[in-house]
Scaffold this active site. Sequence first.
Site, short mmCIF file in Angstrom:
data_model
loop_
_atom_site.label_atom_id
_atom_site.label_comp_id
_atom_site.label_asym_id
_atom_site.label_seq_id
_atom_site.Cartn_x
_atom_site.Cartn_y
_atom_site.Cartn_z
N HIS A 45 100.14 44.93 -63.75
CA HIS A 45 99.10 44.64 -62.76
C HIS A 45 99.72 44.25 -61.42
O HIS A 45 99.83 43.08 -61.09
CB HIS A 45 98.17 43.53 -63.28
CG HIS A 45 97.22 44.02 -64.31
ND1 HIS A 45 96.62 43.20 -65.23
CD2 HIS A 45 96.74 45.27 -64.57
CE1 HIS A 45 95.82 43.93 -66.01
NE2 HIS A 45 95.89 45.17 -65.63
N HIS A 128 90.19 42.27 -70.80
CA HIS A 128 91.57 42.38 -70.31
C HIS A 128 92.29 43.41 -71.19
O HIS A 128 92.13 43.40 -72.42
CB HIS A 128 92.28 41.02 -70.39
CG HIS A 128 93.66 41.05 -69.76
ND1 HIS A 128 94.77 41.51 -70.44
CD2 HIS A 128 94.09 40.70 -68.52
CE1 HIS A 128 95.81 41.44 -69.63
NE2 HIS A 128 95.43 40.95 -68.46
N GLU A 130 95.16 43.70 -72.42
CA GLU A 130 95.94 43.17 -73.55
C GLU A 130 95.02 42.79 -74.72
O GLU A 130 95.30 43.08 -75.88
CB GLU A 130 96.79 41.97 -73.14
CG GLU A 130 97.70 41.54 -74.28
CD GLU A 130 98.39 40.20 -74.06
OE1 GLU A 130 98.59 39.48 -75.05
OE2 GLU A 130 98.76 39.88 -72.91
N CYS A 199 103.68 33.88 -74.12
CA CYS A 199 105.08 34.32 -74.00
C CYS A 199 105.90 33.32 -73.19
O CYS A 199 105.38 32.54 -72.40
CB CYS A 199 105.12 35.72 -73.43
SG CYS A 199 105.19 35.79 -71.65
#
EC number: 1.17.7.4
Length: 316
Positions: A45, A128, A130, A199
């Site tokens: 993005h 989104h 993901e 993450c």
Amino acid sequence: MAQPLKLYLAAPRGFCAGVDRAIKIVEMALEKWGAPVYVRHEIVHNKYVVDDLKAKGAVFVEELDDCPQDRPVIFSAHGVPKAVPQEAQRRNMVFVDATCPLVSKVHIEAERHHQNGLQMVMIGHAGHPETVGTMGQLPVGEVILVETVEDVAQITPRDPEKLAFITQTTLSVDDTADIVAALQARFPKIVGPHKEDICYATTNRQEAVKAVAPLVDALLVIGAPNSSNSRRLVEVGSKAGCKYAQLVQRAADIDWRALEGITSVGITAGASAPEVLIDEVISAFGNRYEVTVEIVETAQENVEFKVPRVLREKVA
């Protein structure tokens, strides 16, 4: 004489290993197969990155149907539903999956829980890419999405005793903790991930912002409006006590009137924003103020992810 201004540069900031790898995959695919190479969804993005790859011969599309059969297609770093590579295979297309390995880890986890008879609760943002990709790893109805603590009270799982939860990798560490606590309170037997799904890069960038926020009058986060991790950095800055925290795509977006009279600014960047945009913002301040720069480092990153083997092999 220009007014003095202190810039506090958060570290780590900007590109993470998953983004680095995804961009490298597109560049290596162009080298290997020549232009055009198709990319399903924005590879990461960031408009600057996408435009740069377009100029090199990448064509960005939303769906597989928009790709010709005879050209390679790359899946974005956010991951895709399982049906997408299956369809590419059915059409005999050459495809390369640039899904971040840390997102793939969540996919594998969801699959494992599913095989053990557990229904999944996913903490993420509806729509989104993901979240769409992760939910698309399992059959419809097997993943329940929650976005807020309030959502936890509303869900009706098949069997409250047989649940596990997973998380979108780019959320705010603190917000997620509240949702996890609500899930554990309502479903005491819910199974969590071995190691949290958020993450390392998301966590590190948020920690750096927490260290910078109390030192500055304003915080600028360089990133795209559709970048989840960049938007979380703005929220984290505000919560950590910075009165003015703003998302800017690049230097041209800075609202200089809002910054009148300030003496210190924090700068960070989301995981898909390249260093060149950070440099551009710093020099924009340099043109207006007498700038001194201090780096606030809270962690060091030396993670590197390998690109898929198909790109390391020479064309036959």
